[in-house]
Design a protein around this motif. Structure first.
Motif, PDB file in Angstrom:
ATOM      1  N   ALA A   1       0.854  -1.207   0.000  1.00 51.26           N
ATOM      2  CA  ALA A   1       0.000   0.000   0.000  1.00 51.26           C
ATOM      3  C   ALA A   1       0.887   1.254   0.000  1.00 51.26           C
ATOM      4  O   ALA A   1       1.758   1.392  -0.841  1.00 51.26           O
ATOM      5  CB  ALA A   1      -0.980  -0.037   1.167  1.00 51.26           C
ATOM      6  N   CYS A   2       0.705   2.111   1.030  1.00 50.80           N
ATOM      7  CA  CYS A   2       1.537   3.334   1.107  1.00 50.80           C
ATOM      8  C   CYS A   2       2.685   3.157   2.098  1.00 50.80           C
ATOM      9  O   CYS A   2       3.337   4.125   2.498  1.00 50.80           O
ATOM     10  CB  CYS A   2       0.663   4.512   1.537  1.00 50.80           C
ATOM     11  N   ASP A   3       2.890   1.905   2.553  1.00 47.66           N
ATOM     12  CA  ASP A   3       3.981   1.587   3.474  1.00 47.66           C
ATOM     13  C   ASP A   3       3.955   2.484   4.705  1.00 47.66           C
ATOM     14  O   ASP A   3       4.997   2.795   5.299  1.00 47.66           O
ATOM     15  CB  ASP A   3       5.342   1.699   2.745  1.00 47.66           C
ATOM     16  N   HIS A   4       2.769   2.870   5.102  1.00 50.24           N
ATOM     17  CA  HIS A   4       2.631   3.779   6.249  1.00 50.24           C
ATOM     18  C   HIS A   4       3.099   3.120   7.537  1.00 50.24           C
ATOM     19  O   HIS A   4       3.570   3.804   8.455  1.00 50.24           O
ATOM     20  CB  HIS A   4       1.168   4.209   6.388  1.00 50.24           C
ATOM     21  N   TYR A   5       3.019   1.804   7.604  1.00 48.41           N
ATOM     22  CA  TYR A   5       3.444   1.085   8.811  1.00 48.41           C
ATOM     23  C   TYR A   5       4.911   1.375   9.115  1.00 48.41           C
ATOM     24  O   TYR A   5       5.322   1.417  10.263  1.00 48.41           O
ATOM     25  CB  TYR A   5       3.251  -0.430   8.633  1.00 48.41           C
ATOM     26  N   ASN A   6       5.690   1.658   8.048  1.00 48.04           N
ATOM     27  CA  ASN A   6       7.105   2.005   8.241  1.00 48.04           C
ATOM     28  C   ASN A   6       7.365   3.508   8.115  1.00 48.04           C
ATOM     29  O   ASN A   6       8.357   4.000   8.627  1.00 48.04           O
ATOM     30  CB  ASN A   6       7.967   1.265   7.198  1.00 48.04           C
ATOM     31  N   ARG A   7       6.467   4.218   7.419  1.00 46.68           N
ATOM     32  CA  ARG A   7       6.705   5.631   7.109  1.00 46.68           C
ATOM     33  C   ARG A   7       5.829   6.576   7.955  1.00 46.68           C
ATOM     34  O   ARG A   7       5.692   7.756   7.642  1.00 46.68           O
ATOM     35  CB  ARG A   7       6.467   5.873   5.621  1.00 46.68           C
ATOM     36  N   TRP A   8       5.262   6.040   9.010  1.00 45.11           N
ATOM     37  CA  TRP A   8       4.270   6.797   9.805  1.00 45.11           C
ATOM     38  C   TRP A   8       4.824   8.110  10.329  1.00 45.11           C
ATOM     39  O   TRP A   8       4.146   9.128  10.321  1.00 45.11           O
ATOM     40  CB  TRP A   8       3.772   5.929  10.966  1.00 45.11           C
ATOM     41  N   LYS A   9       6.088   8.114  10.716  1.00 47.43           N
ATOM     42  CA  LYS A   9       6.647   9.331  11.326  1.00 47.43           C
ATOM     43  C   LYS A   9       6.767  10.440  10.267  1.00 47.43           C
ATOM     44  O   LYS A   9       6.388  11.585  10.498  1.00 47.43           O
ATOM     45  CB  LYS A   9       8.008   9.045  11.937  1.00 47.43           C
TER      46      LYS A   9
END
Ligand code: GI1
Length: 451
Positions: A58-66
């Motif tokens: 997806a948007c890889d938010h799990y790793n890019r959340w910060k």
């Protein structure tokens, strides 16, 4: 320069934000001990999504959340509506808590607060744990207890840092898409299962609100999608079809949650013998005091009588209408109309527009790093103006969450539709604010005066 005399301002404290959902942006669905959801399974089932797109990255938010929170802060957002993945928190759906899953959301909330962004947390945005679907999912009456248990884990961990909670996102889409027409997970197609799923979703909503009243100290509400229905002609058939469609899509869930009853059309005109008789204690559980409601608005439907199953009603495409990439007519007046309708029917509860936005064909990121999306800017302008018109008519509108912060996974449509005010390059995961993001930032900065 004199202020624009037409720039009616929004109420003090109006909450300007953006919305996303776990499955659509996070990726890493099985990371750190998480369990699969029905969408992990559905998307990996051949033919269920466009291009076979899945939420694996997806948007890889799990790793890019910060970085994503920093992006929200750079845009001047005051709030961020997101959902938590039930199967990250409870991999089996109940019982064992996955602390690493809980920690992900705890860190996200702390980062939001650190940047002065208010979190609005949706417990359920369609991604039921697969383990619970194996036990009947929304068709099993025990799901009310399962959902209250899941909510309670999050209430205990986050309440106080999270002060605005949402139980369900759009129960209508969950049942119509997941149990009647089968376009969404878990992909069932049954007129008999649909009312049962509806009722258990609403029982689960009530159980989660009751649990919150025992644990939480802040606010909780329900988010529904509303699509106002306008009769194509004044013929008795079209008027009856419009009434049916309105009851089925717009009245059904708020009536249950706020009035403790379902519209009679559901049994008498749509589901017939497929609509069970529910016990009084079920209605008592469902009807819980809410601190606010969330309304998701995208479009209207000019409605006529058709032979569609089982609703016998359908939309008429407007020859002079403007349509988005998802085939939805741009009709901002519908937002004003529905907000006044909700005020009059349900007693002017504090209301947030928890989703509003559009998918248009956006050009690629230009050399100078711009993404020109004038159609989306125009859509947002018109709908924020429509909200101001509703406020002028006495509606207690407390905030607006644009859908969506990021281009993301549009469920069965995969990555083929872009709703974001920020462009996502799915190959590099680079985020690029579109012109609409810059426009929205200015609207927030001027508290609506620049609209
Ligand atoms: C039937 O339209 C609904 O109101 C609706 C539209 N949308 C939604 N619900 C969902 O809440 C989002 O997850 C979708 O990404 C978004 C855009 O399709």
């Amino acid at each position: 320069m004199a202020a624009n005399p037409n720039a009616r301002r929004f109420p003090e404290g109006f909450l300007w934000g953006a919305a996303t959902a776990a499955h659509q942006i996070e990726g890493s669905p099985m990371a750190d001990g998480a369990g699969p959801s029905i969408w992990t399974r559905f998307a990996h089932t051949p033919g269920m999504t466009v291009n076979g797109d899945t939420g694996d990255v997806a948007c890889d938010h799990y790793n890019r959340w910060k970085d994503d929170v920093a992006l929200m802060a750079s845009l001047g957002l005051k709030a961020y509506r997101f959902s938590t993945s039930w199967s990250r928190i409870l991999p089996d759906g109940t019982g064992r808590v996955n602390q690493k899953g809980l920690d992900f959301y705890s860190r996200l909330v702390d980062e939001l607060l650190d940047k002065g962004i208010e979190p609005l947390l949706t417990l359920y945005h369609w991604d039921l744990p697969a383990a619970l679907d194996d036990r009947g999912g929304w068709l099993n009456r025990d799901v009310a207890d399962w959902f209250a248990e899941y909510g309670s884990v999050l209430y205990r961990a986050l309440d106080g840092r999270v002060k605005k909670w949402v139980t369900l996102n759009e129960p209508w889409v969950v049942t119509d898409g997941g149990y009647l027409h089968g376009a969404l997970a878990p992909g069932h197609r049954s007129k008999y299962e649909t009312p049962i799923a509806t009722h258990n979703l609403m029982r689960a909503h009530g159980a989660a609100v009751k649990a919150y009243r025992e644990i939480g100290k802040h606010e909780i509400g329900l988010v529904v999608n509303i699509e106002p229905k306008y009769p194509n002609t004044q013929s008795p058939e079209d008027l009856a079809a419009t009434k049916r469609a309105h009851a089925y899509m717009n009245e059904q869930y708020l009536d249950a949650a706020l009035l403790g009853k379902y519209p009679p059309e559901l049994k008498n005109e749509i589901f017939g013998d497929a609509w069970p008789e529910w016990a009084d204690e079920d209605y008592a559980l469902i009807k819980q005091k809410l601190d606010f409601i969330g309304i998701n608005y995208y479009t209207r439907s000019v409605t006529q009588a058709t032979d569609s199953y089982p609703l016998k009603a359908g939309a008429v495409r407007q020859k002079l209408g403007t349509y988005t990439e998802t085939g939805w007519e741009v009709f901002p007046q519908g937002l004003t109309d529905l907000l006044v309708w909700a005020k009059d029917r349900y007693g002017n509860l504090p209301t947030y527009i928890t989703e509003n936005g559009a998918a248009f064909f956006d050009p690629a990121v230009a050399e100078e790093g711009r993404v020109r999306d004038p159609l989306r800017m125009g859509y947002l302008k018109k709908h924020l103006t429509a909200i101001r018109d509703a406020i002028d008519q006495g509606c207690d509108i407390r905030g607006y969450m644009v859908w969506s912060l990021l281009d993301n996974l549009e469920w069965s449509l995969g990555f083929s539709k872009r709703f974001g005010i920020v462009h996502v390059n799915y190959g590099t995961q680079e985020r690029t604010p579109k012109d609409s993001a810059r426009w929205y930032s200015k609207a927030i900065e001027t508290h609506g005066a620049s609209i």
